[in-house]
Every structure is written in structure tokens, then in C-alpha cells.
Design an enzyme around this catalytic site. Structure first.
Site, PDB file in Angstrom:
ATOM      1  N   ASP A 197      54.760  33.601  60.008  1.00 32.93           N
ATOM      2  CA  ASP A 197      53.346  33.960  59.829  1.00 32.93           C
ATOM      3  C   ASP A 197      53.220  35.427  59.454  1.00 32.93           C
ATOM      4  OD1 ASP A 197      50.602  34.311  60.042  1.00 32.93           O
ATOM      5  OD2 ASP A 197      50.513  33.985  62.205  1.00 32.93           O
ATOM      6  N   SER A 248      46.001  29.828  57.185  1.00 29.41           N
ATOM      7  CA  SER A 248      45.329  30.618  58.213  1.00 29.41           C
ATOM      8  C   SER A 248      43.863  30.797  57.846  1.00 29.41           C
ATOM      9  CB  SER A 248      45.993  31.987  58.360  1.00 29.41           C
ATOM     10  OG  SER A 248      45.099  32.858  59.031  1.00 29.41           O
ATOM     11  N   ASP A 307      43.600  31.757  64.135  1.00 21.66           N
ATOM     12  CA  ASP A 307      44.042  33.020  64.728  1.00 21.66           C
ATOM     13  C   ASP A 307      43.003  33.563  65.693  1.00 21.66           C
ATOM     14  OD1 ASP A 307      46.613  33.713  63.418  1.00 21.66           O
ATOM     15  OD2 ASP A 307      45.412  33.498  61.594  1.00 21.66           O
ATOM     16  N   MET A 310      46.532  35.406  70.010  1.00 21.07           N
ATOM     17  CA  MET A 310      46.926  36.816  70.103  1.00 21.07           C
ATOM     18  C   MET A 310      46.040  37.455  71.163  1.00 21.07           C
ATOM     19  SD  MET A 310      47.410  37.367  66.026  1.00 21.07           S
ATOM     20  CE  MET A 310      46.445  35.908  65.678  1.00 21.07           C
ATOM     21  N   HIS A 354      45.776  26.706  60.751  1.00 28.10           N
ATOM     22  CA  HIS A 354      46.234  27.790  61.621  1.00 28.10           C
ATOM     23  C   HIS A 354      45.012  28.625  62.018  1.00 28.10           C
ATOM     24  CE1 HIS A 354      49.311  30.661  63.098  1.00 28.10           C
ATOM     25  NE2 HIS A 354      48.493  31.605  62.675  1.00 28.10           N
ATOM     26  N   MET A 358      42.012  36.421  68.357  1.00 25.18           N
ATOM     27  CA  MET A 358      42.358  37.811  68.686  1.00 25.18           C
ATOM     28  C   MET A 358      41.361  38.383  69.678  1.00 25.18           C
ATOM     29  SD  MET A 358      43.078  39.162  64.865  1.00 25.18           S
ATOM     30  CE  MET A 358      44.108  38.234  63.720  1.00 25.18           C
ATOM     31  N   MET A 407      56.788  36.245  63.820  1.00 24.04           N
ATOM     32  CA  MET A 407      55.780  37.026  63.081  1.00 24.04           C
ATOM     33  C   MET A 407      56.475  37.875  62.015  1.00 24.04           C
ATOM     34  SD  MET A 407      52.764  36.270  64.096  1.00 24.04           S
ATOM     35  CE  MET A 407      51.913  37.534  63.118  1.00 24.04           C
ATOM     36  N   HIS A 432      46.856  30.025  67.221  1.00 23.27           N
ATOM     37  CA  HIS A 432      47.714  31.193  67.458  1.00 23.27           C
ATOM     38  C   HIS A 432      46.953  32.183  68.340  1.00 23.27           C
ATOM     39  CE1 HIS A 432      49.962  34.819  65.427  1.00 23.27           C
ATOM     40  NE2 HIS A 432      50.255  34.697  66.706  1.00 23.27           N
TER      41      HIS A 432
HETATM   42  C1  DX5 Z   1      47.935  37.899  61.501  1.00 24.07           C
HETATM   43  C2  DX5 Z   1      47.688  36.423  61.635  1.00 24.07           C
HETATM   44  C3  DX5 Z   1      48.049  35.669  60.429  1.00 24.07           C
HETATM   45  C4  DX5 Z   1      47.292  36.069  59.189  1.00 24.07           C
HETATM   46  C5  DX5 Z   1      48.099  35.664  58.010  1.00 24.07           C
HETATM   47  O1  DX5 Z   1      47.744  38.493  62.720  1.00 24.07           O
HETATM   48  O2  DX5 Z   1      48.451  35.900  62.702  1.00 24.07           O
HETATM   49  O3  DX5 Z   1      47.959  34.274  60.656  1.00 24.07           O
HETATM   50  O4  DX5 Z   1      46.015  35.518  59.106  1.00 24.07           O
HETATM   51  O5  DX5 Z   1      47.479  36.120  56.864  1.00 24.07           O
HETATM   52  P1  DX5 Z   1      48.300  36.472  55.553  1.00 24.07           P
HETATM   53  O6  DX5 Z   1      48.963  35.191  55.107  1.00 24.07           O
HETATM   54  O7  DX5 Z   1      47.248  36.953  54.614  1.00 24.07           O
HETATM   55  O8  DX5 Z   1      49.295  37.522  55.923  1.00 24.07           O
HETATM   56 ZN    ZN Z   2      48.575  33.695  62.875  1.00 24.91          ZN
END
Ligand code: DX5
Ligand code: ZN
Length: 217
Positions: free
Chosen positions: A175, A8, A35, A68, A33, A37, A137, A66
Site C-alpha cells: 500500500d 483506496s 483508510d 491507522m 480499501h 486515520m 506499507m 486499514h
Molecule cells: C496511505 C494510505 C493508502 C493511500 C494510497 O496512508 O494507507 O491506502 O490511500 O494511496 P496512493 O495509491 O495514492 O499512494
Molecule cells: Zn491504506
């Protein structure tokens, strides 16, 4: 099917993305990956298509994006143009999930479906045949570096059973809070795509990745 490591990039050093992308690629990483948001579906804001487009220029890795964000169907083309290969949307974020999945596939992208820790695994069963990946998740989405929630283990087991029966090629991603100590547990429960943010980027990236690869064998 070979297990996949999807680091990630939320935990990457954003001042040195290009340099660190080369380190990932040279270490043998095939998936990134990413993320996204929106500050509405989750209480944090990260990055969107322009940043993904910039990263696309420095690597050929498969982009596991991903989302969100609420109503992700509004942005499918934008993420496709930015270089996404797979878009994962949240069950909790889509008013018409079936339509959203169809739109992603019609855009020529792979499609994933994610569920939050408080969402029952049963909700994904009707979609197992329609998607390429289910994402379970194992933290509340929004931030890297949180503690793994064991509630995800039973869900991974359920999804694995349904996949074996209905869609054996299904990718099952986990994840949140994955580290060298718990990765075996989630692999045994049925996951085959492992996201790791802090565990990949805290310390020596190359060493961390090779440690994960050993555990993923
Ligand atoms: C959280 C993200 C993850 C996050 C994982 O909302 O979707 O992908 O970056 O990070 P770690 O591995 O540090 O939990
Ligand atoms: Zn993620």
C-alpha cells in the site's frame, strides 16, 4: 492464488461516492480499501464507521479496512457493525498486538497486520500464523499520492518466504505509491493484494482498473 486489486477510496470523489462505487463494481473490483486515520497515529484525519456504513449500502464489495489509529481494539465492534470484512491494524499502534488480533478474529472478522516503512519486517514473523494478511506499507501512512518507497521490496520478499513456509494462504498486501510502472515489481516480490488510490481514481476509473487487472494477471 489470484491477485487482488484493492482501490483506496481515500482518492475517490467524496461528492460522488455512490456513482463511483458503481463504476468500480461494474469494472469488476471485488475489494475496497478503506483508510481510517485518527489524527494521532498519523498526521491526518479521514473517516470512520458512519462513512463506511454509508458505503456499505451501495456495494457488496469486500471491505478491507486499514486502521491507522492508536489502540484499534477499542473500535472492533464499531467497524464490524459498519460492515467491515477485514480489519488491518498497525504493529506500531497496538500495546498488546496478540490480544488485538484475537479480538478481531473472535468478532468473526479477518485480520491483517501492517508495518510502517521504518519498521523491520522481522517483527511480523511471530504473527504470520495468526493473521490472514500482512500489509507492507510502501509510503509513510497518512496521505494518498506519495512516492513509492523501494525499502518495501525486500520486506515483501521476506514475508513471502515466511508465508510459503508457515502460512501459504497468507495474503500479502502492499500500500502506497503503487502505479502501472511499479506494480510488476511488487507482484514479483511476493505481494498478492495491491492497493492503489491515486492510480485508480486519477483520470478514467474504469480504464485504470482494467489496466491494473491486465497487469495483475
Ligand atoms: C496511505 C494510505 C493508502 C493511500 C494510497 O496512508 O494507507 O491506502 O490511500 O494511496 P496512493 O495509491 O495514492 O499512494
Ligand atoms: Zn491504506
Amino acid at each position: 492464488m489470484d491477485n487482488i486489486l484493492s482501490p483506496s477510496l481515500l482518492s475517490i470523489d467524496f461528492n460522488n461516492i455512490e456513482k463511483n462505487a458503481h463504476i468500480l463494481d461494474e469494472a469488476g473490483v471485488k475489494w475496497y480499501h478503506l483508510d481510517v486515520m485518527d489524527g494521532a497515529f498519523v498526521p491526518n484525519i479521514s473517516f470512520g464507521p458512519p462513512v463506511i456504513k454509508a458505503i456499505r449500502k451501495v456495494t457488496d464489495a469486500f471491505f478491507d479496512v486499514h486502521l491507522m489509529i492508536n489502540e484499534p481494539k477499542r473500535y472492533i465492534d464499531a467497524f464490524k457493525d459498519a460492515g467491515a470484512d477485514l480489519l488491518t491494524v498497525h504493529y506500531e499502534a497496538c500495546e498488546d498486538l496478540g490480544e488485538t488480533i484475537e479480538l478481531i478474529k473472535a468478532a468473526g472478522l479477518k485480520c491483517g497486520l501492517a508495518i510502517n516503512p521504518e519498521t523491520d519486517a522481522d517483527v511480523v514473523k511471530p504473527y504470520i500464523n495468526m493473521v490472514d494478511m500482512i500489509l507492507v506499507m510502501s509510503v509513510h501512512p497518512g496521505f494518498g499520492g506519495q512516492k513509492f518507497m523501494p525499502v518495501s521490496i525486500e520486506k515483501l520478499k521476506s514475508v513471502r518466504l515466511w508465508a510459503d513456509e508457515l502460512n501459504p494462504k497468507l495474503l500479502i498486501e502492499v500500500d502506497g505509491g503503487i502505479n502501472f510502472d511499479n506494480v510488476n515489481t511488487v507482484l514479483e516480490a511476493g505481494a498478492n493484494v495491491i492497493v492503489a488510490g491515486s492510480a485508480c481514481f486519477n483520470g478514467d476509473i474504469k480504464e485504470n482498473v482494467s489496466r491494473f487487472f491486465d497487469l495483475l494477471k
